[in-house]
Scaffold this motif. Structure first.
Motif, short mmCIF file in Angstrom:
data_model
loop_
_atom_site.label_atom_id
_atom_site.label_comp_id
_atom_site.label_asym_id
_atom_site.label_seq_id
_atom_site.Cartn_x
_atom_site.Cartn_y
_atom_site.Cartn_z
N ARG A 29 50.90 61.12 5.99
CA ARG A 29 50.15 60.20 6.85
C ARG A 29 50.88 60.01 8.19
O ARG A 29 50.25 59.99 9.25
N ASP A 87 42.08 64.30 2.08
CA ASP A 87 41.52 62.94 2.12
C ASP A 87 42.06 62.17 3.32
O ASP A 87 41.31 61.51 4.04
N GLN A 91 40.12 60.75 6.82
CA GLN A 91 40.25 59.38 7.32
C GLN A 91 40.71 59.38 8.77
O GLN A 91 40.22 58.59 9.59
N SER A 94 37.95 60.35 11.16
CA SER A 94 36.95 59.28 11.29
C SER A 94 37.57 57.97 11.82
O SER A 94 36.93 56.93 11.80
N LYS A 96 39.95 56.07 10.66
CA LYS A 96 40.14 55.04 9.64
C LYS A 96 41.53 55.12 9.01
O LYS A 96 41.74 54.61 7.91
N LEU A 97 42.47 55.74 9.71
CA LEU A 97 43.83 55.87 9.19
C LEU A 97 44.78 55.16 10.15
O LEU A 97 45.14 55.69 11.19
#
Length: 145
Positions: A29, A87, A91, A94, A96-97
């Motif tokens: 991430r 995954d 995110q 989009s 959303k991370l």
């Protein structure tokens, strides 16, 4: 295959998996956050997720002589860590991370020699074995991370 990758989700997932699969979900991430921070400030390192990931000499896993390159080119969704990377990449794309690197656009593996560009004033955080920095668009062009 590097030149054949046109899907930003695939490029981001493969880059993060190649760079940080040993660091788990949090490490992958964090690498993705660096990719997003670079894409948000288009310049020599690329203009979007795809070009940032595939820019020569920016992520060592894509270097021709890197042992991770053949692995990242052949990994599939049967690998649980790569599924996690896919995954997370979805995110990221989009938006959303959330950023856990405090705006970092560079990093290096702390088990290697500290690069010349790693100015203590630009240091943001350490996640796993990676130290993260915010250098801005005028940082070193060939830094592997």
């Amino acid at each position: 295959m590097q030149n054949q990758i046109t899907d930003p989700v695939q490029a981001v997932a493969r880059t993060a998996w190649g760079e940080a699969r040993g660091e788990g979900v949090r490490g992958m991430r964090a690498v993705m956050n660096v990719i997003a921070n670079r894409a948000a400030t288009p310049c020599w390192w690329g203009r979007d997720y795809l070009t940032v990931c595939l820019k020569a000499w920016q992520f060592s896993c894509w270097n021709e002589n890197d042992p991770n390159r053949p692995k990242l080119l052949s990994v599939t969704g049967t690998d649980p860590q790569f599924r996690d990377a896919l995954d997370l990449a979805a995110q990221l794309i989009s938006r959303k991370l959330p950023d856990i690197t405090q705006g970092s656009d560079h990093y290096f593996d702390t088990r290697t020699k500290t690069p010349a560009w790693a100015d203590s004033n630009a240091y943001r955080c350490t996640i796993g074995h990676h130290a993260f920095y915010r250098l801005g668009p005028y940082g070193q062009e060939k830094n592997n991370g």
